[in-house]
Design a protein around this motif. Structure first.
Motif, PDB file in Angstrom:
ATOM      1  N   SER A  11      43.829  51.068  -4.418  1.00  0.00           N
ATOM      2  CA  SER A  11      42.455  51.224  -4.477  1.00  0.00           C
ATOM      3  C   SER A  11      41.649  52.283  -4.752  1.00  0.00           C
ATOM      4  N   ARG A  12      42.085  53.235  -4.170  1.00  0.00           N
ATOM      5  CA  ARG A  12      41.234  54.406  -4.419  1.00  0.00           C
ATOM      6  C   ARG A  12      41.742  55.087  -5.731  1.00  0.00           C
ATOM      7  N   LEU A  13      42.934  54.903  -6.196  1.00  0.00           N
ATOM      8  CA  LEU A  13      43.556  55.235  -7.617  1.00  0.00           C
ATOM      9  C   LEU A  13      42.795  54.352  -8.597  1.00  0.00           C
ATOM     10  N   ALA A  14      42.576  53.257  -8.243  1.00  0.00           N
ATOM     11  CA  ALA A  14      41.754  52.383  -9.191  1.00  0.00           C
ATOM     12  C   ALA A  14      40.382  52.919  -9.292  1.00  0.00           C
ATOM     13  N   VAL A  15      39.559  53.486  -8.310  1.00  0.00           N
ATOM     14  CA  VAL A  15      38.327  54.185  -8.412  1.00  0.00           C
ATOM     15  C   VAL A  15      38.431  55.326  -9.245  1.00  0.00           C
ATOM     16  N   VAL A  16      39.420  56.277  -9.248  1.00  0.00           N
ATOM     17  CA  VAL A  16      39.387  57.345 -10.049  1.00  0.00           C
ATOM     18  C   VAL A  16      39.711  56.867 -11.513  1.00  0.00           C
ATOM     19  N   MET A  17      40.483  55.974 -11.850  1.00  0.00           N
ATOM     20  CA  MET A  17      40.659  55.379 -13.072  1.00  0.00           C
ATOM     21  C   MET A  17      39.372  55.054 -13.798  1.00  0.00           C
ATOM     22  N   ALA A  18      38.390  54.245 -12.939  1.00  0.00           N
ATOM     23  CA  ALA A  18      37.101  53.596 -13.422  1.00  0.00           C
ATOM     24  C   ALA A  18      36.214  54.716 -13.718  1.00  0.00           C
ATOM     25  N   LYS A  19      36.462  55.885 -12.656  1.00  0.00           N
ATOM     26  CA  LYS A  19      35.473  57.116 -13.079  1.00  0.00           C
ATOM     27  C   LYS A  19      35.827  57.652 -14.183  1.00  0.00           C
ATOM     28  N   ALA A  20      36.940  58.005 -14.561  1.00  0.00           N
ATOM     29  CA  ALA A  20      37.484  58.678 -15.808  1.00  0.00           C
ATOM     30  C   ALA A  20      37.235  57.896 -16.991  1.00  0.00           C
ATOM     31  N   ARG A  21      37.467  56.626 -16.761  1.00  0.00           N
ATOM     32  CA  ARG A  21      37.060  55.758 -17.984  1.00  0.00           C
ATOM     33  C   ARG A  21      35.494  55.823 -18.480  1.00  0.00           C
ATOM     34  N   ALA A  29      43.976  67.335  -7.717  1.00  0.00           N
ATOM     35  CA  ALA A  29      44.474  68.547  -6.714  1.00  0.00           C
ATOM     36  C   ALA A  29      45.830  68.298  -6.059  1.00  0.00           C
ATOM     37  N   ALA A  30      46.645  69.260  -5.798  1.00  0.00           N
ATOM     38  CA  ALA A  30      47.822  69.196  -5.051  1.00  0.00           C
ATOM     39  C   ALA A  30      47.794  70.260  -4.076  1.00  0.00           C
ATOM     40  N   ILE A  31      48.355  70.023  -2.940  1.00  0.00           N
ATOM     41  CA  ILE A  31      48.665  70.876  -1.830  1.00  0.00           C
ATOM     42  C   ILE A  31      50.134  70.873  -1.363  1.00  0.00           C
ATOM     43  N   GLY A  32      50.879  71.993  -1.170  1.00  0.00           N
ATOM     44  CA  GLY A  32      52.085  72.015  -0.843  1.00  0.00           C
ATOM     45  C   GLY A  32      52.585  73.537  -0.789  1.00  0.00           C
ATOM     46  N   GLY A  33      53.852  73.656  -1.047  1.00  0.00           N
ATOM     47  CA  GLY A  33      54.312  74.871  -0.771  1.00  0.00           C
ATOM     48  C   GLY A  33      54.739  75.708  -2.209  1.00  0.00           C
ATOM     49  N   SER A  34      55.679  76.469  -2.180  1.00  0.00           N
ATOM     50  CA  SER A  34      56.136  77.258  -3.524  1.00  0.00           C
ATOM     51  C   SER A  34      56.391  76.301  -4.643  1.00  0.00           C
ATOM     52  N   LYS A  93      36.021  68.776  -3.570  1.00  0.00           N
ATOM     53  CA  LYS A  93      35.736  67.429  -4.100  1.00  0.00           C
ATOM     54  C   LYS A  93      36.464  66.836  -4.775  1.00  0.00           C
ATOM     55  N   PRO A  94      37.975  66.808  -4.454  1.00  0.00           N
ATOM     56  CA  PRO A  94      38.912  66.198  -5.449  1.00  0.00           C
ATOM     57  C   PRO A  94      38.451  64.636  -5.351  1.00  0.00           C
ATOM     58  N   ASP A  95      39.174  64.063  -6.439  1.00  0.00           N
ATOM     59  CA  ASP A  95      39.152  62.733  -6.593  1.00  0.00           C
ATOM     60  C   ASP A  95      40.574  62.038  -6.314  1.00  0.00           C
ATOM     61  N   LEU A  96      41.854  62.994  -6.473  1.00  0.00           N
ATOM     62  CA  LEU A  96      43.052  62.578  -6.252  1.00  0.00           C
ATOM     63  C   LEU A  96      43.837  63.910  -5.667  1.00  0.00           C
ATOM     64  N   VAL A  97      44.405  63.849  -4.708  1.00  0.00           N
ATOM     65  CA  VAL A  97      45.304  64.755  -4.125  1.00  0.00           C
ATOM     66  C   VAL A  97      46.834  64.324  -3.808  1.00  0.00           C
ATOM     67  N   PRO A 127      34.462  61.989   3.187  1.00  0.00           N
ATOM     68  CA  PRO A 127      33.623  61.174   2.631  1.00  0.00           C
ATOM     69  C   PRO A 127      33.672  60.737   1.154  1.00  0.00           C
ATOM     70  N   GLN A 128      34.387  61.534   0.305  1.00  0.00           N
ATOM     71  CA  GLN A 128      34.338  61.221  -1.251  1.00  0.00           C
ATOM     72  C   GLN A 128      35.396  60.241  -1.284  1.00  0.00           C
ATOM     73  N   GLN A 129      36.312  60.039  -0.355  1.00  0.00           N
ATOM     74  CA  GLN A 129      37.443  59.032  -0.356  1.00  0.00           C
ATOM     75  C   GLN A 129      38.407  59.102  -1.423  1.00  0.00           C
ATOM     76  N   PRO A 130      38.931  60.358  -1.429  1.00  0.00           N
ATOM     77  CA  PRO A 130      39.956  60.752  -2.669  1.00  0.00           C
ATOM     78  C   PRO A 130      41.055  59.804  -2.403  1.00  0.00           C
ATOM     79  N   ALA A 131      41.913  59.477  -3.485  1.00  0.00           N
ATOM     80  CA  ALA A 131      43.159  58.733  -3.508  1.00  0.00           C
ATOM     81  C   ALA A 131      44.172  59.830  -3.163  1.00  0.00           C
TER      82      ALA A 131
END
Length: 354
Positions: A11-21, A29-34, A93-97, A127-131
């Protein structure tokens, strides 16, 4: 098919798609190591998996303005990730992490189960509910922390993508060769990053294939009770120029203000205040400096300050509330001409109440 471990709740990914459309601005965004950072293993930064995912959004939704944030830092695990995800990712303020810690959390340290859950919970309750999408890479013999991270993904019903599940069977059978996709025993090269991005993009394409259901999509906001612990869902963190000592004698900031350094010739102490049940200190210490450095909590017994390659906590199971950590360095006892130092670059706390 193997690489997409689970679509989970999209559902959160679908919101991102709708927003982009609709042509709105989105942040990926991405978080991780090397691996996420890319480092020297990728010759072209455009081939890093997060850059290619962002480019897919740009190509698929040409009216949308796409930003991307690469918050990968080499040699770091989800403990450090839980400390900094608010500062380095959620503040953008990411939409996808995309969360990538399956390699750097692959240690027999149960605490990483909780800190990884803390990263997930901090993102999901934003609060922004990122995917959120989990991404699992692997080491040379197929090792990773996917088993535990997968259980957490099921608990939170998250989309999960596994480079290991897709490619380890091919490598074991000889149908694929490790060296064609990896630069060493841990880090994917350009080809490996491209293959990882293709798995992530396949997941995104599956969601985007149903635009009629995305148009009025609403994000799922209910957060289940913690599977392991809620300790790392509340973290406080200071780094670089935000790191202010409450007491200082003989320590100095480096030229750009990002670290506090002990002197190699004189004795000194530095103290920081924090609120929480678990203390994380980001520091670098020379081998010779280990015999000269100690730390104490709330005026208690001095303990040796040792190298911590896994970036483990400096103190755990503290009472809730305010505390102070003091680090002492006996620089006057260093060998003549020695440059041994301790460099402190971050202080964070989990289980923070303020």
């Amino acid at each position: 098919q193997r690489g997409i471990v689970s679509h989970g709740d999209v559902s959160r990914l679908a919101v991102v798609m709708a927003k982009a459309r609709r042509g709105e601005e989105i942040c990926v965004a991405a978080i991780g190591g090397s691996i996420t950072a890319g480092g020297l293993q990728t010759k072209d930064p455009k081939n890093r998996y997060i850059a290619r995912v962002a480019d897919w959004f740009t190509q698929t939704f040409p009216k949308a303005k796409v930003r991307f944030v690469n918050a990968g830092i080499g040699g770091t695990n989800s403990l450090y990730g839980a400390m900094r995800v608010q500062r380095d990712v959620l503040s953008k303020k990411p939409d996808l992490v995309i969360v990538e810690y399956a390699v750097n959390d692959n240690h027999p340290v149960p605490m990483f189960w909780g800190s990884y859950e803390g990263v997930l919970r901090q993102i999901l309750r934003e609060p922004q509910q990122p995917a959120l999408v989990q991404l699992f890479f692997m080491q040379r013999k197929g090792e990773n922390a996917q088993e535990t991270q997968h259980m957490l993904g099921r608990h939170y019903d998250l989309p999960m993508v596994s480079f290991r599940d897709a490619w380890w069977p091919e490598i074991e059978s000889g149908r694929a060769v490790w060296e064609t996709m990896y630069a060493d025993v841990v880090h994917p090269n350009d080809a490996g990053h491209i293959l990882a991005s293709e798995l992530l993009i396949a997941l995104l394409k599956d969601v985007n294939a149903k635009p009629e259901s995305n148009a009025n999509a609403t994000a799922k906001t209910d957060l289940p009770a913690p599977m392991i612990t809620d300790l790392f869902a509340n973290c406080r963190y200071a780094q670089g120029t935000d790191l202010k000592p409450t007491q200082n004698s003989g320590w100095t900031q480096n030229a750009d203000g990002t670290k506090w350094e002990s002197s190699a010739s004189t004795d000194g102490s530095i103290e920081f205040g924090f609120a929480g049940k678990l203390l994380f200190v980001g520091y670098d210490i020379d081998e010779e400096a280990e015999r000269l450095a100690t730390f104490s909590i709330d005026g208690g017994k001095a303990q040796p300050l040792k190298k911590s390659p896994n970036r483990l906590p400096l103190a755990e199971d503290l009472p809730a509330g305010q505390h102070r950590v003091r680090i002492d360095f006996a620089g006057s006892q260093a060998k003549p001409g020695s440059t041994a130092k301790v460099r402190i670059w971050a202080v964070g706390a989990a289980g923070a109440t303020e």
